[in-house]
Write an enzyme that holds these catalytic residues in place. Structure first.
Site, PDB file in Angstrom:
ATOM      1  N   CYS A   1     -26.098  67.183  58.219  1.00  0.00           N
ATOM      2  CA  CYS A   1     -25.218  66.071  57.874  1.00  0.00           C
ATOM      3  C   CYS A   1     -25.759  64.816  58.556  1.00  0.00           C
ATOM      4  CB  CYS A   1     -23.799  66.361  58.340  1.00  0.00           C
ATOM      5  SG  CYS A   1     -22.679  64.999  57.992  1.00  0.00           S
TER       6      CYS A   1
ATOM      7  N   GLU B   1     -44.665  64.729  44.196  1.00  0.00           N
ATOM      8  CA  GLU B   1     -44.645  66.026  43.528  1.00  0.00           C
ATOM      9  C   GLU B   1     -44.828  65.778  42.036  1.00  0.00           C
ATOM     10  OE1 GLU B   1     -41.161  68.297  44.685  1.00  0.00           O
ATOM     11  OE2 GLU B   1     -41.488  67.908  46.820  1.00  0.00           O
TER      12      GLU B   1
ATOM     13  N   ARG C   1     -31.034  74.775  51.705  1.00  0.00           N
ATOM     14  CA  ARG C   1     -31.724  73.647  52.355  1.00  0.00           C
ATOM     15  C   ARG C   1     -30.808  72.431  52.334  1.00  0.00           C
ATOM     16  NH1 ARG C   1     -36.156  71.639  47.752  1.00  0.00           N
ATOM     17  NH2 ARG C   1     -34.738  71.840  45.991  1.00  0.00           N
TER      18      ARG C   1
ATOM     19  N   ASN D   1     -37.539  65.413  53.283  1.00  0.00           N
ATOM     20  CA  ASN D   1     -37.965  65.743  51.929  1.00  0.00           C
ATOM     21  C   ASN D   1     -36.788  65.526  51.006  1.00  0.00           C
ATOM     22  OD1 ASN D   1     -40.043  67.101  50.098  1.00  0.00           O
ATOM     23  ND2 ASN D   1     -38.186  68.316  49.715  1.00  0.00           N
ATOM     24  N   GLU D   2     -36.941  64.602  50.079  1.00  0.00           N
ATOM     25  CA  GLU D   2     -35.876  64.319  49.121  1.00  0.00           C
ATOM     26  C   GLU D   2     -34.522  64.166  49.825  1.00  0.00           C
ATOM     27  OE1 GLU D   2     -36.257  67.514  46.234  1.00  0.00           O
ATOM     28  OE2 GLU D   2     -37.809  66.417  45.166  1.00  0.00           O
TER      29      GLU D   2
END
Lengths: 660, 660, 660
Positions: A106, A303, A102, A140-141
């Site tokens: 870039c 989370e 994942r 996500n993150e």
């Protein structure tokens, strides 16, 4: 207030209905979905299939479960990489993040940008007003797992442009980086290469610093692009992205990243992977305070730990009560929403060992029961205080340019810690070290960025690791002290400017008159302990040992180590400066030595401390009706706080009479 | 006699004038400049700008400061790499040394060669007769930081040619390397690849040995090219290049490198980077003796430590007096000139943490004062002895082909030490181990190369680590012993020939009759200690434990370790051979065990020892008027040498009555 | 019965005649030759030169030495790589195995396949009926040194085909791997890349598992190709290939590999390289039993240790007697033929430090004498038992899919051990741990693959590390227990299916009713020790600690560690199931704790144990005339077994009265 991270795409439709029932019984009111579904939603370039999302949103809506929808750009579909090879990140070792893992995209890749725009726009248009959706998680993150820095060709191209925009002329860049050093004078921006792997001597520190800044800007622009799209098409839906532990691991300026978002969200894993023990609780509290501090307002845990986690190796099994304790800790430090990661454990894929509330089977687990009970226990009081600000009279200041600088130039082995090759968490660990004793003394303390903080709200301001200084911020600090503020200034403060040049003054350079000291000599002792004493009290310090020469300051502590030739020299001083006071701390104190030091400082400053041993945390919160002290026992043993008994891993919310 | 390394290009013209005054006040008479100024002097291919050099040389000349000018080839200008990509070195991991670091130029690259010729010729023509310039430093630390070995395509091409020149036919090469082993029989030189990275089994040791030799030749040819140019255009200017620590880290044959240079120069950093303690003083003395020994004459320290040094991490802070002590140590062992690295600390660039005499500010430092005092103290006596030879009756022999062989085939873990991936300093550490006890016994000892040493000057010759042997040198040794010499021969001596073939005799093969022993069994014990005893005295050994079988020799020491099945077997023997004597040492002794051994040997040989504890060094020098004993206290405590008191890190030069 | 590995190509013709005499005197009757001679036999593509082989075979035939001829494909000739660059393996780090090392050929490369066919066919045709040749060794240690997995382009191409053959449709693959996870849904087989290096999160475990299976299939197909050729052209010649230590290091299914071969052969090095001590003797016995177990028949040692071995670093020197002891150990566990590696030590090449029976000189060595004596000693009795089956009533089951699974998903740090980057020997070490106590209790124990074992031959079956389960094998087990078998089942049994999906049941899933337990919680404690007790007896466990909840089972042992919150919970249970019994072991016991456990289990099962301390091994063998107990003293001290005295490293073959 309590939600779960849910992956309906990994289960059958039959499961969906059962799951909704199980969630409702648990006391869940919200779900986060969708952040890894790109290939599902856009199975071929430009062809969309939203049937799955439509169906599940319908079900949640009926069940009165609100939804946070993730934009699915954290993992690209195989067809994208297959068509545009330059879409992916490249690590410093030249490893491309291909399909099958994942965080491939870039942030500097044009093709990734275009494809992201397309999927996000489609989603935003379709669901921007969906009644079930209360908010969006962007990506996500972003930046996680080393994806905060890319050494791809796309990155090189964009870096050159970024440099040209910043420096205008190559002469200007040559001067600013000091390229006369080692004969690195460039004739054009096109001659610049990425500061990647090297054999022995690294690249110019000013260049690396700029490369880190560029990567931060590139990531933030990418997220801003998604923000812009979502703001255009959505209505009454909040926007956030989720940060990941630990705070200072990435080179990204998180304060800037969240500026145009509604909330900070953070992913809270007090233990992960092969760790044999959870992080010490002050470290987790520091992370929570960091999350709160970025916008100086309450935040979301996107989370929240609900079960053992790891990719191929696991470790510590939480004790009974501990999952609930960690829920309370998040809320105590300002979390308003907790999404548990994850509802049920994936049967396949790279996270099949990331245990959720349920395990791989659908049987009700001990975790389910513990979380259910804890939700009920917290709800008793939480409504009164959960949306209120977390008060504090002490603040620790962090600074992203120093995070970056420490990453490539830590000065001491003790400020370097690389648990995985792409991480250098020396800044994290040292900030936590400066915070820990305040946490153990149970003094509410904010952790806030240098960029946007109103110092005057605080009685005491702590400024550690401020090697690279901004003259404007030094003036802000000076004015804070001049007007009565108490400053605790750490070693090596102010030695560098923003170009990365060392200041041509004796340290602490522009802090000298404030601190009333100068420092001509220091040693970098790594993780060795060096003895010191405050009068009769003994302590230890480490990492950097500055020999502090008082000019106008008074000595508070001296080195006391017979193995060191600077035994007897000053290490901590205090200086009156106009209406304020500056403590100068010329070394990294051990936690118990910090305890002595802070105790003295806080007492003088009239700030009350509450010490109940190193495992008891007490957070003070103000509610609408009451004040509260939240007591958390982070130990394996029964503890007493006055007359209150706390069983292992127990917490208590104690309502107090409301103060002013 | 005392100079500084100075980088005028890093400072303003205003600084230049102030700096000259500060230097003159310090007692400095010479400066070394220019070694990293290529991009400045040749800003575009073939276009030169010498205005900067002209100006600064003019100033020095007026100020009566002599100058050593560096050829600037240790770091290439960006335009060169931009135009000729094959100009750069490649590491064994495939990392290209691109612009932004240093030591990029591949010694086997034609383009690098051509560009170097051009800049060096231009400089030589312009400054070959400049009255301020007393000498030239060629390049800077050629081979440093792993640049002694290049795995580039240029290197491959030249390696094939080198092999063809050496072996003439591919059949000859196949035979010499033993390519019948593992089916590696080449049909042509074009089939040969570089012995680079491998997954499990490494390349043929004979091939690696040749590849190291080739790299040495390539580097030396490159330096010779610069020597030739400089000799052509200069007049009355000395030539040297500066070697770097540690001596045996590179595969370069330094004895050959310096053959056509006027002086050996060495860069002396007794502590560097994150080290928590300086190297033990015998290690530094060994390096100094190595530098002296290469030409068997006094030498230059081109970079003498004057402040804490490191790229991104620092360590030990020298104690008061210690910088001066290290100056004296350099001179005691034969340095005639010391250039301090560096005058003032760079504010930018990769060496902004390489502290000089001044720090980043221009304020006078404690180091400045210490160096000034020490210069005055040394000058009192130094004129009398500094240009005289350093006498010695003991010599340790080193051998470059064994340095190389040990690098890829250390036999014992104890002979392998890789502090950074490109370094294997096992030979260095072990030679220092054989030297240390002689140093602590304060017996003047030379360290000299096998290639050019007249053994007959020495009463005792020590030959450790001589695994790969040259039959001619064995004969030289034999004749030395036959005529009354005393030889101390180390374990595994003589087991291999120059092709890398193991000798088909029982070790020590051609040394057998001289040593009067044979060795059929040995163990490689890594760094474990194995007990031994000399009669009643106990000792320890390590690394390699040979079971020595006396033929005509007498046993001096036996293994005495109950964990070892060879307890009771011989480890050290002595054999009379014609007029001489051979001690055979079948293991690596610990320093204190070497002390016992050498004490016995030297006493028998009639050589006087002077033991004052492990921290006191005494060097004996002969002057024109007096003899001198130079006493150095390398410890943190006050020590007594007879009636003479030495404070911590103090040294004393004691004139003695002149001996014959 | 005793042979040597011999490399006539490395010596002269004069040597050959002398060598034959020396070998005959030693008692040798067979030689293995040829396995690294490709370049010699086929000096150019398609041009053969068999003169060397013809000559040496003639000499052996005359001397009545039988020959095993190796096919020479373990190292390719330079011309092959020079012409076909895609012929070679690529490591996970992208390192190509070029000429100059060995094991270069990629099993998935078409060009390597074609060239191998050609040389093997030529050899088979020429020597398939040669009277001196009794057998062929195919290749040499195929898969060794990381060559069991290739990340080359050839590998990628063949992997895609293999996947297509296995899954037929890409939808089927997407479902089986769970590619909906992290958005990795492929649209075609051409989109799949190799699961090579990654920065942070690894590739999908189901994908990695398949990639390992593919590599195994590719290697086996390649060996099968050689088998087919040899079977076509040879007559009365046996076929084998030699496996290498340790057994579970490669991903190759060795049981499948040997199915069409006549014998299993194994290379037995009880100590190698820099090891300071030999492996514990139970580890070597486990390897021998593994070799025997693959075909459940006696086997060959193709390389039996005869001298210190290592490539560039050595270690332990075997004690007098120990080489002979290891010969006996091999034979005791079922070896029928031993070929010593190697006759004489190579003077050149990568194995010049791999010492043989002779060293580099031709002098007779202590090893020669020891081997000669030992051969005579063994021959006294061996004829009677050496060809008889090794009896056992206990079996340990291993499973290749679990070897592979553990390699990429070890769950606990304690199950991960990577002495070199390409190896993960966690499975090896843990299987040895489950075996060691049985070996020390001197209960003959087979180690057999799950794929082809008749469980009903054994009273007790041990099934550790069976995480990934095959439902059919679970049924086989169930039926074994149902009919009275005793099963010892290890932690985490049955949690995954063959697709790599976690089972949606509470562990041990399909074993639950057999074992009478369920496991909702576990901790991965790495290598930490956790205390437990069996009633009053104390023990320790490690790696994984499951909290075992008895359903119908009885508790045998409980955790007893006050640092653990699960103190008092069950760790070992026993359950009656129909006519049989299932022991469930929820943790990895330490060897001495296994001793207690097995002692209790075996006593109940009526199996006799023989404990003589941890260094004495006793193997029971049945002969034609007698039974035998073979006693081996693996210690450095004299030991007593009843009235029999065993000197250090001594063994004794004791004939017993024949049992039924």
């Amino acid at each position: 207030m309590f939600g779960v991270d849910y992956y309906p795409e990994q289960w059958t439709e039959k499961d969906w209905d059962e799951d909704i029932t199980i969630l409702k019984n648990l006391g869940i009111t919200s779900v986060r979905i969708g952040e890894f579904t790109w290939a599902l939603l856009e199975p071929e370039e430009g062809k969309f299939d939203f049937s799955f999302l439509d169906a599940i949103l319908e079900k949640f809506h009926k069940a009165e479960l609100s939804v946070v929808l993730g934009t699915p750009t954290a993992s690209i579909p195989p067809w994208l990489y297959n068509k545009y090879r330059e879409v992916v990140q490249t690590s410093i070792d030249g490893i491309e993040r291909i399909v099958g893992t994942r965080r491939q995209g870039c942030f500097s890749s044009k093709e990734f940008w275009v494809a992201s725009e397309r999927i996000v726009t489609s989603l935003a248009k379709r669901y921007g007003k969906h009644p079930a959706i209360i908010g969006w998680q962007i990506d996500n993150e972003p930046g996680h797992e080393g994806s905060d820095i890319s050494y791809s060709r796309s990155s090189l191209k964009k870096f050159r442009k970024w440099l040209k925009a910043k420096y205008k002329t190559i002469q200007n860049l040559n001067y600013s980086w000091g390229n006369v050093f080692w004969s690195a004078i460039y004739n054009s921006f096109e001659e610049i290469e990425l500061p990647g792997r090297h054999v022995a001597s690294n690249f110019n520190p000013s260049m690396i610093q700029d490369f880190y800044r560029f990567n931060s800007d590139s990531l933030i622009q990418y997220i801003e692009m998604q923000i812009d799209i979502l703001k255009k098409y959505t209505q009454n839906q909040i926007l956030f992205t989720n940060l990941y532990p630990s705070p200072f691991l990435p080179v990204t300026d998180m304060e800037q990243l969240v500026r145009n978002l509604d909330f900070v969200a953070w992913d809270n894993y007090p233990v992960w992977g092969p760790l044999k023990e959870p992080y010490p609780h002050p470290f987790v509290s520091a992370c929570l305070e960091y999350s709160r501090g970025l916008k100086n307002k309450n935040f979301i845990v996107a989370e929240q730990f609900s079960g053992m986690q790891g990719h191929d190796i696991l470790g510590y099994l939480p004790a009974p009560g501990q999952i609930g304790l960690w829920m309370m800790q998040s809320i105590a430090h300002g979390a308003e929403e907790l999404y548990f990661f994850r509802y049920r454990t994936a049967r396949f894929g790279q996270e099949q060992l990331c245990y959720g509330i349920l395990d791989h089977s659908k049987d009700i687990t001990w975790k389910y029961k513990e979380i259910k009970t804890t939700i009920q226990q917290i709800r008793q009081y939480a409504d009164d205080f959960i949306n209120e600000d977390v008060p504090a009279s002490v603040a620790i200041i962090h600074d992203i340019d120093n995070v970056r600088n420490l990453k490539h130039q830590p000065i001491s082995e003790g400020l370097k810690l690389s648990p995985v090759p792409f991480a250098q968490v020396g800044y994290d660990v040292e900030i936590a070290n400066w915070y820990a004793a305040l946490n153990v003394l149970n003094v509410n303390t904010h952790i806030v960025p240098s960029a946007s903080t109103d110092l005057n709200k605080y009685k005491v301001v702590v400024l550690p690791l401020y090697f690279m200084m901004d003259k404007e911020f030094v003036e802000t600090i000076e004015s804070y002290v001049r007007n009565g503020g108490i400053l605790i200034l750490g070693y090596r403060a102010g030695i560098k400017d923003k170009n990365g040049w060392m200041i041509d003054k004796i340290p602490p350079c522009y802090f000298t008159s404030m601190a009333g000291v100068q420092v001509s000599r220091f040693e970098a002792v790594g993780n060795d302990l060096v003895k010191l004493k405050f009068g009769l009290l003994r302590g230890n310090c480490s990492k950097i040992c500055e020999i502090v020469e008082p000019l106008t300051a008074r000595v508070m502590a001296r080195y006391n180590d017979k193995k060191k030739h600077y035994k007897g020299e000053a290490v901590i001083t205090v200086n009156r400066y106009h209406k304020g006071k500056v403590y100068y701390v010329g070394s990294s104190l051990t936690p118990s030595t910090f305890l002595i030091f802070y105790y003295k400082v806080l007492k003088k400053a009239g700030i009350k401390t509450h010490f109940y041993g190193r495992y008891i945390e007490r957070v003070f919160r103000k509610g609408k009706l009451h004040d509260y002290e939240i007591l958390l026992n982070h130990s394996h043993s029964t503890k007493w706080v006055g007359w209150k008994k706390l069983k292992p891993y127990e917490f208590k919310i104690v309502p107090l009479k409301k103060s002013m």
